[in-house]
Design a protein around this motif. Structure first.
Motif, PDB file in Angstrom:
ATOM      1  N   GLU A 189      -2.540  -5.265   6.110  1.00  0.00           N
ATOM      2  CA  GLU A 189      -3.788  -5.891   5.667  1.00  0.00           C
ATOM      3  C   GLU A 189      -3.560  -6.810   4.466  1.00  0.00           C
ATOM      4  OE1 GLU A 189      -6.823  -5.870   7.070  1.00  0.00           O
ATOM      5  OE2 GLU A 189      -5.799  -4.856   8.729  1.00  0.00           O
ATOM      6  N   ALA A 190      -2.525  -6.527   3.682  1.00  0.00           N
ATOM      7  CA  ALA A 190      -2.226  -7.362   2.513  1.00  0.00           C
ATOM      8  C   ALA A 190      -1.543  -8.669   2.892  1.00  0.00           C
ATOM      9  CB  ALA A 190      -1.337  -6.592   1.537  1.00  0.00           C
ATOM     10  N   SER A 191      -1.066  -8.764   4.129  1.00  0.00           N
ATOM     11  CA  SER A 191      -0.374  -9.965   4.591  1.00  0.00           C
ATOM     12  C   SER A 191      -1.360 -10.938   5.224  1.00  0.00           C
ATOM     13  CB  SER A 191       0.696  -9.590   5.625  1.00  0.00           C
ATOM     14  OG  SER A 191       1.155 -10.740   6.315  1.00  0.00           O
ATOM     15  N   PRO A 192      -1.435 -12.174   4.754  1.00  0.00           N
ATOM     16  CA  PRO A 192      -2.339 -13.151   5.373  1.00  0.00           C
ATOM     17  C   PRO A 192      -2.072 -13.354   6.862  1.00  0.00           C
ATOM     18  CG  PRO A 192      -1.602 -13.950   3.241  1.00  0.00           C
ATOM     19  CD  PRO A 192      -0.799 -12.711   3.537  1.00  0.00           C
ATOM     20  N   SER A 193      -0.816 -13.159   7.283  1.00  0.00           N
ATOM     21  CA  SER A 193      -0.470 -13.340   8.694  1.00  0.00           C
ATOM     22  C   SER A 193      -0.347 -12.012   9.439  1.00  0.00           C
ATOM     23  CB  SER A 193       0.853 -14.108   8.809  1.00  0.00           C
ATOM     24  OG  SER A 193       1.918 -13.341   8.266  1.00  0.00           O
ATOM     25  N   GLN A 194      -0.644 -10.897   8.742  1.00  0.00           N
ATOM     26  CA  GLN A 194      -0.550  -9.558   9.335  1.00  0.00           C
ATOM     27  C   GLN A 194       0.885  -9.209   9.740  1.00  0.00           C
ATOM     28  OE1 GLN A 194      -3.908  -7.557  10.534  1.00  0.00           O
ATOM     29  NE2 GLN A 194      -4.049  -8.494   8.522  1.00  0.00           N
ATOM     30  N   ARG A 195       1.857  -9.756   9.022  1.00  0.00           N
ATOM     31  CA  ARG A 195       3.265  -9.496   9.323  1.00  0.00           C
ATOM     32  C   ARG A 195       3.873  -8.638   8.218  1.00  0.00           C
ATOM     33  NH1 ARG A 195       6.175 -14.926   9.765  1.00  0.00           N
ATOM     34  NH2 ARG A 195       7.861 -13.692  10.673  1.00  0.00           N
ATOM     35  N   VAL A 196       4.712  -7.683   8.642  1.00  0.00           N
ATOM     36  CA  VAL A 196       5.299  -6.715   7.717  1.00  0.00           C
ATOM     37  C   VAL A 196       6.811  -6.706   7.884  1.00  0.00           C
ATOM     38  CG1 VAL A 196       5.401  -4.263   7.078  1.00  0.00           C
ATOM     39  CG2 VAL A 196       3.222  -5.277   7.809  1.00  0.00           C
ATOM     40  N   MET A 197       7.518  -6.549   6.780  1.00  0.00           N
ATOM     41  CA  MET A 197       8.961  -6.356   6.846  1.00  0.00           C
ATOM     42  C   MET A 197       9.337  -5.112   6.055  1.00  0.00           C
ATOM     43  SD  MET A 197      10.501  -9.345   4.346  1.00  0.00           S
ATOM     44  CE  MET A 197      12.127  -8.592   4.159  1.00  0.00           C
ATOM     45  N   VAL A 198      10.480  -4.545   6.411  1.00  0.00           N
ATOM     46  CA  VAL A 198      10.999  -3.372   5.718  1.00  0.00           C
ATOM     47  C   VAL A 198      12.361  -3.737   5.151  1.00  0.00           C
ATOM     48  CG1 VAL A 198      12.014  -2.444   7.852  1.00  0.00           C
ATOM     49  CG2 VAL A 198      11.555  -0.911   5.925  1.00  0.00           C
ATOM     50  N   GLU A 199      12.667  -3.182   3.991  1.00  0.00           N
ATOM     51  CA  GLU A 199      13.905  -3.550   3.307  1.00  0.00           C
ATOM     52  C   GLU A 199      14.502  -2.318   2.635  1.00  0.00           C
ATOM     53  OE1 GLU A 199      14.455  -7.524   1.230  1.00  0.00           O
ATOM     54  OE2 GLU A 199      14.027  -6.200  -0.457  1.00  0.00           O
ATOM     55  N   GLN A 200      15.819  -2.216   2.702  1.00  0.00           N
ATOM     56  CA  GLN A 200      16.507  -1.137   2.000  1.00  0.00           C
ATOM     57  C   GLN A 200      16.360  -1.344   0.495  1.00  0.00           C
ATOM     58  OE1 GLN A 200      18.640   1.035   4.185  1.00  0.00           O
ATOM     59  NE2 GLN A 200      18.177   2.439   2.496  1.00  0.00           N
ATOM     60  N   VAL A 201      16.137  -0.263  -0.229  1.00  0.00           N
ATOM     61  CA  VAL A 201      16.073  -0.332  -1.691  1.00  0.00           C
ATOM     62  C   VAL A 201      17.437   0.068  -2.231  1.00  0.00           C
ATOM     63  CG1 VAL A 201      14.979   0.548  -3.772  1.00  0.00           C
ATOM     64  CG2 VAL A 201      13.616   0.206  -1.697  1.00  0.00           C
ATOM     65  N   PRO A 202      18.198  -0.872  -2.770  1.00  0.00           N
ATOM     66  CA  PRO A 202      19.550  -0.538  -3.226  1.00  0.00           C
ATOM     67  C   PRO A 202      19.529   0.307  -4.492  1.00  0.00           C
ATOM     68  CG  PRO A 202      19.024  -2.809  -3.773  1.00  0.00           C
ATOM     69  CD  PRO A 202      17.876  -2.295  -2.961  1.00  0.00           C
ATOM     70  N   GLU A 203      20.560   1.121  -4.649  1.00  0.00           N
ATOM     71  CA  GLU A 203      20.704   1.896  -5.876  1.00  0.00           C
ATOM     72  C   GLU A 203      21.136   0.964  -7.002  1.00  0.00           C
ATOM     73  OE1 GLU A 203      23.372   5.108  -5.334  1.00  0.00           O
ATOM     74  OE2 GLU A 203      22.217   6.051  -3.719  1.00  0.00           O
ATOM     75  N   GLY A 204      20.660   1.245  -8.185  1.00  0.00           N
ATOM     76  CA  GLY A 204      21.031   0.419  -9.324  1.00  0.00           C
ATOM     77  C   GLY A 204      19.807  -0.031 -10.091  1.00  0.00           C
ATOM     78  N   THR A 205      20.055  -0.661 -11.216  1.00  0.00           N
ATOM     79  CA  THR A 205      18.980  -1.117 -12.098  1.00  0.00           C
ATOM     80  C   THR A 205      18.651  -2.573 -11.821  1.00  0.00           C
ATOM     81  OG1 THR A 205      19.745   0.389 -13.827  1.00  0.00           O
ATOM     82  CG2 THR A 205      18.276  -1.403 -14.499  1.00  0.00           C
ATOM     83  N   PRO A 206      17.397  -2.887 -11.470  1.00  0.00           N
ATOM     84  CA  PRO A 206      17.038  -4.292 -11.246  1.00  0.00           C
ATOM     85  C   PRO A 206      16.939  -5.056 -12.562  1.00  0.00           C
ATOM     86  CG  PRO A 206      15.117  -2.887 -10.954  1.00  0.00           C
ATOM     87  CD  PRO A 206      16.274  -1.974 -11.191  1.00  0.00           C
ATOM     88  N   VAL A 207      17.423  -6.280 -12.540  1.00  0.00           N
ATOM     89  CA  VAL A 207      17.379  -7.161 -13.706  1.00  0.00           C
ATOM     90  C   VAL A 207      16.600  -8.412 -13.318  1.00  0.00           C
ATOM     91  CG1 VAL A 207      18.743  -8.525 -15.337  1.00  0.00           C
ATOM     92  CG2 VAL A 207      19.596  -6.311 -14.546  1.00  0.00           C
ATOM     93  N   MET A 208      15.559  -8.737 -14.084  1.00  0.00           N
ATOM     94  CA  MET A 208      14.776  -9.946 -13.829  1.00  0.00           C
ATOM     95  C   MET A 208      15.336 -11.093 -14.660  1.00  0.00           C
ATOM     96  SD  MET A 208      12.521  -9.241 -11.556  1.00  0.00           S
ATOM     97  CE  MET A 208      11.489 -10.697 -11.690  1.00  0.00           C
TER      98      MET A 208
END
Length: 267
Positions: A175-194
């Motif tokens: 519902e949050a997708s304007p095109s109603q499309r969803v993807m799934v992604e692996q969450v890697p171990e480690g600390t994210p840096v922005m």
């Protein structure tokens, strides 16, 4: 010389940018669908337009520029690169090329670019049903996240480690997708840096850990961004860092003055 800057979306970061642009002597216009948007308090003029709707935002900007005051530049501090690029394209202003903004607004297209450029990124796939999500969880564990295919930042993104009912979570994300499309992604171990990045003639400058400049610059370049701001999220892992997110927009205040000048056509 006073110039007019349009800021697309009116959140807290936009409020900081609007205040700074006014301090620099510019006229500030802010567009947002929320009449209570924080940046409106620092704007000389306000446009009510939904940044999710690029055409709507561009039409509002064009009317303002034609009837009230000529807009000289556009700045975006949220995940609405396509709306900002549609405005600059229609008003023939400096900014991200429209085809690059379209690419940067699609997570699957971004991942294909990364794959072609040899940039390490997490495993991912598009899924169409809750059953597909369940099969991914069985195969890969719950260290995965689902999100809209559209590059909307954290909007609609859910970690399956936090989800009591993956099927219900899938419906919320769809519902949050304007095109109603969803993807799934692996969450890697480690600390994210922005990382806040600034591209100039294809060279990357970053505000942050200099050790990540190479991979951040390669990731931004892979999207076709040779000039202007970008935000890159990298997870530091032993051996090879992974690029987990990227957005064609300004991040923190590190490059704010430079971004304002560039948007208004100054070197």
């Amino acid at each position: 010389m006073t110039r007019t800057l349009l800021i697309v979306s009116g959140g807290a970061a936009a409020a900081v940018a609007a205040a700074r642009a006014r301090d620099l002597g510019h006229t500030v216009v802010v567009s947002d669908s929320d009449p209570q948007a924080p940046a409106f308090a620092f704007a000389d003029s306000c446009l009510i337009a939904d940044a999710h709707g690029a055409v709507e935002t561009a039409a509002a900007a064009e009317r303002y520029s034609r009837k009230i005051r000529k807009i000289d530049g556009v700045l975006c501090l949220a995940d609405y690169a396509l709306a900002a690029a549609t405005v600059t394209d229609r008003l023939r202003l400096p900014g991200l090329p429209l085809h690059v903004a379209e690419l940067a607004s699609d997570r699957l297209a971004i991942r294909r670019c990364f794959q072609s450029a040899g940039i390490p990124a997490p495993w991912h796939a598009e899924i169409s049903t809750p059953q597909e999500l369940q099969r991914v969880i069985i195969a890969r564990g719950k260290a995965v996240a689902i999100m809209p295919v559209e590059n909307l930042g954290s909007h609609g993104r859910q970690l399956m480690t936090d989800a009591e009912d993956p099927a219900a979570a899938f419906q919320v994300t769809r519902e949050a997708s304007p095109s109603q499309r969803v993807m799934v992604e692996q969450v890697p171990e480690g600390t994210p840096v922005m990382l806040d990045c600034w591209m100039q003639n294809g060279a990357c400058q970053i505000a942050g850990n200099a050790d990540t400049r190479d991979i951040a610059g390669r990731a931004v370049s892979a999207l076709g961004i040779s000039d202007g701001p970008a935000v890159c999220e990298i997870v530091m892992q032993p051996g090879s860092p992974q690029v987990t997110a990227i957005a064609a927009r300004l991040g923190s205040e590190a490059f704010l003055d430079r971004a304002i000048a560039a948007a208004l056509g100054s070197p």
